[in-house]
Design an enzyme around this catalytic site. Sequence first.
Site, PDB file in Angstrom:
ATOM      1  N   LYS A 112       3.543  58.204  -9.222  1.00 19.30           N
ATOM      2  CA  LYS A 112       5.098  58.170  -8.655  1.00 19.30           C
ATOM      3  C   LYS A 112       5.600  59.460  -9.089  1.00 19.30           C
ATOM      4  O   LYS A 112       6.500  60.276  -8.399  1.00 19.30           O
ATOM      5  CB  LYS A 112       5.734  57.168  -9.034  1.00 19.30           C
ATOM      6  CG  LYS A 112       5.440  55.778  -8.337  1.00 19.30           C
ATOM      7  CD  LYS A 112       6.359  54.705  -8.687  1.00 19.30           C
ATOM      8  CE  LYS A 112       6.140  53.483  -7.777  1.00 19.30           C
ATOM      9  NZ  LYS A 112       6.946  52.207  -7.975  1.00 19.30           N
ATOM     10  N   LYS A 195      -2.205  50.866  -1.024  1.00 14.90           N
ATOM     11  CA  LYS A 195      -1.626  49.502  -0.978  1.00 14.90           C
ATOM     12  C   LYS A 195      -0.210  49.699  -0.121  1.00 14.90           C
ATOM     13  O   LYS A 195       0.253  50.542   0.035  1.00 14.90           O
ATOM     14  CB  LYS A 195      -1.204  49.286  -2.357  1.00 14.90           C
ATOM     15  CG  LYS A 195      -0.008  49.860  -3.119  1.00 14.90           C
ATOM     16  CD  LYS A 195       0.359  48.895  -4.103  1.00 14.90           C
ATOM     17  CE  LYS A 195       1.707  49.707  -4.777  1.00 14.90           C
ATOM     18  NZ  LYS A 195       2.728  48.863  -5.664  1.00 14.90           N
ATOM     19  N   LYS A 198       6.666  49.354  -0.490  1.00 12.73           N
ATOM     20  CA  LYS A 198       8.123  49.432   0.035  1.00 12.73           C
ATOM     21  C   LYS A 198       8.560  50.839   0.290  1.00 12.73           C
ATOM     22  O   LYS A 198       9.167  51.493   0.902  1.00 12.73           O
ATOM     23  CB  LYS A 198       9.130  49.126  -0.928  1.00 12.73           C
ATOM     24  CG  LYS A 198       9.095  47.670  -1.285  1.00 12.73           C
ATOM     25  CD  LYS A 198      10.383  47.232  -1.940  1.00 12.73           C
ATOM     26  CE  LYS A 198      10.083  45.654  -2.795  1.00 12.73           C
ATOM     27  NZ  LYS A 198       9.612  46.018  -4.170  1.00 12.73           N
TER      28      LYS A 198
HETATM   29  N1  AQP Z   1       0.610  45.735  -1.600  1.00 13.30           N
HETATM   30  C1  AQP Z   1       0.761  44.762  -2.369  1.00 13.30           C
HETATM   31  N2  AQP Z   1      -0.560  43.819  -2.447  1.00 13.30           N
HETATM   32  C2  AQP Z   1      -0.270  42.820  -3.586  1.00 13.30           C
HETATM   33  N3  AQP Z   1       0.916  42.739  -4.335  1.00 13.30           N
HETATM   34  C3  AQP Z   1       1.642  43.779  -4.258  1.00 13.30           C
HETATM   35  N4  AQP Z   1       2.904  43.817  -4.830  1.00 13.30           N
HETATM   36  C4  AQP Z   1       3.454  45.156  -4.544  1.00 13.30           C
HETATM   37  N5  AQP Z   1       2.785  45.706  -3.570  1.00 13.30           N
HETATM   38  C5  AQP Z   1       1.901  44.884  -3.491  1.00 13.30           C
HETATM   39  C6  AQP Z   1       3.313  43.021  -6.034  1.00 13.30           C
HETATM   40  O1  AQP Z   1       4.832  42.637  -5.634  1.00 13.30           O
HETATM   41  C7  AQP Z   1       5.341  42.466  -6.674  1.00 13.30           C
HETATM   42  C8  AQP Z   1       6.893  43.120  -6.955  1.00 13.30           C
HETATM   43  O2  AQP Z   1       6.547  44.465  -6.727  1.00 13.30           O
HETATM   44  P1  AQP Z   1       7.811  45.346  -7.186  1.00 13.30           P
HETATM   45  O3  AQP Z   1       9.044  45.384  -6.119  1.00 13.30           O
HETATM   46  O4  AQP Z   1       8.244  44.831  -8.407  1.00 13.30           O
HETATM   47  O5  AQP Z   1       7.253  46.732  -7.334  1.00 13.30           O
HETATM   48  P2  AQP Z   1       6.193  47.672  -6.695  1.00 13.30           P
HETATM   49  O6  AQP Z   1       4.763  47.040  -7.009  1.00 13.30           O
HETATM   50  O7  AQP Z   1       6.478  49.233  -6.996  1.00 13.30           O
HETATM   51  O8  AQP Z   1       6.219  47.345  -5.166  1.00 13.30           O
HETATM   52  P3  AQP Z   1       6.199  48.317  -4.066  1.00 13.30           P
HETATM   53  O9  AQP Z   1       6.195  47.701  -2.614  1.00 13.30           O
HETATM   54  O10 AQP Z   1       4.801  49.116  -4.021  1.00 13.30           O
HETATM   55  O11 AQP Z   1       7.126  49.336  -4.123  1.00 13.30           O
HETATM   56  P4  AQP Z   1       7.222  50.773  -4.599  1.00 13.30           P
HETATM   57  O12 AQP Z   1       6.885  51.349  -3.263  1.00 13.30           O
HETATM   58  O13 AQP Z   1       8.500  51.127  -5.193  1.00 13.30           O
HETATM   59  O14 AQP Z   1       6.062  51.046  -5.652  1.00 13.30           O
HETATM   60  C9  AQP Z   1       4.451  42.966  -7.883  1.00 13.30           C
HETATM   61  O15 AQP Z   1       3.787  41.928  -8.995  1.00 13.30           O
HETATM   62  C10 AQP Z   1       3.635  43.822  -7.393  1.00 13.30           C
HETATM   63  O16 AQP Z   1       2.237  43.540  -8.188  1.00 13.30           O
END
Ligand code: AQP
Length: 335
Positions: A112, A195, A198
């Site tokens: 990031k 992956k 968001k």
């Molecule tokens: N692609 C994914 N497949 C499986 N699990 C996922 N998680 C996120 N993306 C995937 C799981 O969702 C939970 C909550 O995620 P979060 O909002 O705390 O943070 P994150 O992992 O940072 O989610 P994003 O969508 O990937 O956001 P950004 O883009 O900000 O990095 C967690 O348990 C995560 O493992």
Amino acid sequence: MKRVLSGIQPTADSFHLGNYLGAIKQWVALQDTHDAFYCVVDLHSLTVDVDPKLMTERTLKSVAQLIALGLDPNRCTIFVQSHIHQHNQLAWIMECLAGFGEASRMTQFKDKSQKAGSDRTTVGLFTYPLLQAADIMLYQANLVPVGEDQRQHIELTRDLGQRFNSRYGDTLVVPEPYIMKAGAKINDLQDPTAKMSKSAASQSGVIDILDEPSINIKKIKSAVTDTGREVTFDEAEKPGISNLITILSSLTSKSQSEIEKEFSGKGYGDFKGEVAQAVADYFSPIRNRSLELLTSKSELAEIIKAGAKKAEVVAEATLAKVYKNLGLLPRKGSE
Ligand code: AQP
């Protein structure tokens, strides 16, 4: 009953399919077998630019979606992280326990910060895993249901818990990650080696559960597939089709091999049509329920208030124990 803790950031207008299959689906199942605490980690989402109006809206939307997806406030504790100040207090202890090199090795920070560039990378993004360690151990959680991308952070949490206990006596429960084999990493539909996220540069490969079913149907029908015609699970050679098989299998009771058999000789078009319909059928009532819950903000506020009350009792007991074992002088009258 063993305890479970997990959280999700209110960083988007909707959770995506990866959030659900990787994490929230397990949260729902675990609320019946565990003393479960689930939080919307709003403080974590301050590590990137914040729009205050959106922050408020998205926090409420997150709670509404969690309930619509199956969390029951009578069977688990749903709360908002910033309502419990002990998270920040324990996070400081974690920061003082963690090595700089150890924190620097977190791959999510490396990815990031590289994307954002050094001027836009906050110190909060660097210390994020230490706040996460505090989130988990404040509740003395035994299990942490998360997606695969969080495995390294849970390992760090374990190391910090063990370090604290060996230096200051048995204080914190050292948690285990709870990561499913299937669904732990749902990939982007347009780039099936990355992956679903968001913060993806383009939303065309992300299935948002609050989007209209017709939008998601279109996105799945346009998903990148692989050369060949056979619907078979092979992550190295066929990442696009394998991702779609995982999605279909996780949302229905069909196994991978049943799906392969069902679509043998039928080609990708029929298969994508079936995945698209399954996603639309699954999330359409959840979308409606979320929107309905959002029309009653005072009810959501009550649920959040009750959650904070329950969470605070556990959080304060842990923090008091941590402070005591560290030898911090108790405030007069609070012993
Ligand atoms: N692609 C994914 N497949 C499986 N699990 C996922 N998680 C996120 N993306 C995937 C799981 O969702 C939970 C909550 O995620 P979060 O909002 O705390 O943070 P994150 O992992 O940072 O989610 P994003 O969508 O990937 O956001 P950004 O883009 O900000 O990095 C967690 O348990 C995560 O493992």
